[in-house]
Design a protein around this motif. Sequence first.
Motif, PDB file in Angstrom:
ATOM      1  N   ILE A 179      29.084  60.583  31.217  1.00 17.86           N
ATOM      2  CA  ILE A 179      28.224  60.173  32.446  1.00 17.86           C
ATOM      3  C   ILE A 179      26.829  60.525  32.290  1.00 17.86           C
ATOM      4  O   ILE A 179      26.148  60.024  33.001  1.00 17.86           O
ATOM      5  N   ALA A 180      26.457  61.688  31.684  1.00 19.80           N
ATOM      6  CA  ALA A 180      25.212  62.165  31.410  1.00 19.80           C
ATOM      7  C   ALA A 180      24.654  61.023  30.480  1.00 19.80           C
ATOM      8  O   ALA A 180      23.452  60.503  31.170  1.00 19.80           O
ATOM      9  N   ALA A 181      25.195  60.161  29.673  1.00 20.39           N
ATOM     10  CA  ALA A 181      24.296  59.382  28.969  1.00 20.39           C
ATOM     11  C   ALA A 181      24.319  58.025  29.544  1.00 20.39           C
ATOM     12  O   ALA A 181      23.435  57.352  29.934  1.00 20.39           O
ATOM     13  N   GLY A 182      25.344  57.875  30.562  1.00 22.18           N
ATOM     14  CA  GLY A 182      25.484  56.647  31.431  1.00 22.18           C
ATOM     15  C   GLY A 182      24.291  56.797  32.474  1.00 22.18           C
ATOM     16  O   GLY A 182      23.592  55.736  33.058  1.00 22.18           O
ATOM     17  N   GLY A 183      24.380  57.907  33.125  1.00 19.37           N
ATOM     18  CA  GLY A 183      23.050  58.208  34.142  1.00 19.37           C
ATOM     19  C   GLY A 183      21.846  57.999  33.820  1.00 19.37           C
ATOM     20  O   GLY A 183      20.935  57.408  34.273  1.00 19.37           O
ATOM     21  N   LEU A 184      21.695  58.460  32.462  1.00 22.18           N
ATOM     22  CA  LEU A 184      20.392  58.374  31.775  1.00 22.18           C
ATOM     23  C   LEU A 184      20.100  56.776  31.572  1.00 22.18           C
ATOM     24  O   LEU A 184      18.911  56.536  32.053  1.00 22.18           O
ATOM     25  N   ALA A 185      20.889  56.132  31.086  1.00 24.47           N
ATOM     26  CA  ALA A 185      20.551  54.673  30.518  1.00 24.47           C
ATOM     27  C   ALA A 185      20.467  53.811  32.104  1.00 24.47           C
ATOM     28  O   ALA A 185      19.568  52.862  32.275  1.00 24.47           O
ATOM     29  N   THR A 186      21.279  54.149  32.978  1.00 27.12           N
ATOM     30  CA  THR A 186      21.149  53.593  34.219  1.00 27.12           C
ATOM     31  C   THR A 186      19.705  53.929  34.966  1.00 27.12           C
ATOM     32  O   THR A 186      18.830  52.830  35.442  1.00 27.12           O
ATOM     33  N   SER A 187      19.270  55.256  34.981  1.00 28.62           N
ATOM     34  CA  SER A 187      18.010  55.559  35.504  1.00 28.62           C
ATOM     35  C   SER A 187      16.650  54.868  34.768  1.00 28.62           C
ATOM     36  O   SER A 187      16.009  54.440  35.327  1.00 28.62           O
ATOM     37  N   LEU A 188      16.809  54.831  33.209  1.00 25.99           N
ATOM     38  CA  LEU A 188      15.836  54.050  32.500  1.00 25.99           C
ATOM     39  C   LEU A 188      15.645  52.473  32.988  1.00 25.99           C
ATOM     40  O   LEU A 188      14.695  51.815  32.961  1.00 25.99           O
ATOM     41  N   CYS A 189      17.187  51.818  33.078  1.00 22.28           N
ATOM     42  CA  CYS A 189      17.088  50.493  33.533  1.00 22.28           C
ATOM     43  C   CYS A 189      16.562  50.087  34.862  1.00 22.28           C
ATOM     44  O   CYS A 189      15.914  49.037  35.096  1.00 22.28           O
TER      45      CYS A 189
END
Length: 197
Positions: A179-189
Amino acid sequence: MLYFHKFIVTLTGSLFIAAGTHCFLVPNKILDGGVLGIALIVNYLSGAKIGLVMILCSVPLFTLAWYYERSFFYSSLHGLLISSLIMDLATPLQHRIVNYLDITPVGSSILGGFVVGTGIGLMLKYETSTGGTDLLAQFIAKGLMINVGVIIFLLDGVVISLGGILVSAETFFLSMLTIAAGGLATSLCTMKNSDRK
């Protein structure tokens, strides 16, 4: 033309979500957050189809959207249906792709989270989503003026914590990485141009 553009974005985002889930998360019994995380827990315990559980879990949130924010309802309904269908159609990836990937569970959790988060972020950037907690995150982000990726990360943490009683400490740790990696990717997008300056 706008509808076709949204359809292509929804299809692309759904493919990312399904690939991240089936290629990296499911083979290692790793959880994700939100409705997908709930669907994964149900799948691990009962073998139920992930996409079908996603639809069933999203019904209360879509009911809320119907009464309070119809634009979210309409922009997310096709996202939910397309992503759930692709999720279940992509189930064979679990068995075919995993034989070609030689990645540690830690690597799988990070890559899986980043790929799933990218799919969600792409959809949110073009004002569509898979519904579920993404839909709830949009409600909260709109009211509090906080990046939707941060809200999704927090909601995902709640799901992982609740699911922690059903999984091992190792799986819990791997799921937090996801979820940390997913949150980072979602925030960047979903980051706006003004945020990047």
